[in-house]
Design an enzyme around this catalytic site. Structure first.
Site, mmCIF file in Angstrom:
data_model
loop_
_atom_site.group_PDB
_atom_site.id
_atom_site.type_symbol
_atom_site.label_atom_id
_atom_site.label_comp_id
_atom_site.label_asym_id
_atom_site.label_seq_id
_atom_site.Cartn_x
_atom_site.Cartn_y
_atom_site.Cartn_z
ATOM 1 N N HIS A 157 -86.761 7.080 62.373
ATOM 2 C CA HIS A 157 -85.980 7.770 61.496
ATOM 3 C C HIS A 157 -85.038 8.551 62.175
ATOM 4 O O HIS A 157 -85.223 9.008 63.410
ATOM 5 C CB HIS A 157 -86.897 8.915 60.842
ATOM 6 N N HIS B 71 -80.480 14.011 56.375
ATOM 7 C CA HIS B 71 -80.911 12.849 56.402
ATOM 8 C C HIS B 71 -81.402 12.232 55.174
ATOM 9 O O HIS B 71 -81.204 12.826 54.193
ATOM 10 C CB HIS B 71 -82.274 12.898 57.445
ATOM 11 N N CYS C 94 -81.812 5.758 55.998
ATOM 12 C CA CYS C 94 -81.625 6.626 56.936
ATOM 13 C C CYS C 94 -80.302 6.375 58.025
ATOM 14 O O CYS C 94 -79.435 6.853 58.317
ATOM 15 C CB CYS C 94 -82.701 7.566 58.056
#
Length: 169
Positions: free
Chosen positions: A127, A139, A76
């Protein structure tokens, strides 16, 4: 190296990287795959459409790989780093924990295209994605690769942490 040293290194590396969603069942993940959003027509969107149309379509489906930064696999924070670099020629930090220190925090209802969306996905895991507007973000998902997901998805809603705005120019 002893087994204990290796275990300690693994725990430390896990806490500074980024992680994403575990494999979710079809009912909780039903809203994850969505078409690219239609962008508003204004000066900022003309620039931003390059990241969301160009970067998304180039990376779409690329598998998640912790520590990865190529089409063979990307995590990510590397995805956010590559996206911003290619569109804004802005160098961002490599890890989620460094990214969350950049820019300024904004209220969820004031989020704009290009803001960074952060989640706490575990005790020591974080994240990050790029906000697209309309409750959608781009993402690198652990279970599905590079995708567009929704903030109102039950998983992401439960793990939402904050949104940060970067000076893109």
């Amino acid at each position: 190296m002893t087994k204990k040293t290796i275990l300690i290194l693994f725990v430390l590396l896990s806490s500074v990287g980024c992680s994403s969603t575990p494999v979710l069942n079809d009912t909780t993940d039903a809203k994850v795959l969505t078409p690219a959003p239609k962008l508003k027509k204004n000066a900022e969107s003309v620039v931003d459409s390059r990241i969301f149309d160009g970067v998304y379509h180039h990376w779409k489906g690329t598998p998640y790989r912790y520590g990865g930064s190529s089409k063979k696999g990307i995590d990510c924070s590397a995805f956010v780093q590559v996206g911003y670099s290619s569109v804004y020629q802005k160098q961002l930090p490599r890890t989620t924990l460094e990214l969350v220190k950049k820019g300024k925090q904004v209220n969820r209802n004031k989020a704009k295209e290009g803001d960074l969306v952060f989640f706490r996905t575990g005790r020591n895991s974080r994240h990050v994605g790029i906000y697209l507007g309309n409750l959608e973000f781009l993402h690198a998902s652990q279970s599905k690769g590079v995708i567009i997901s929704r903030l109102d998805n039950p998983y992401w809603k439960r793990h939402f942490w904050q949104i940060r705005r970067l000076d893109k120019y």
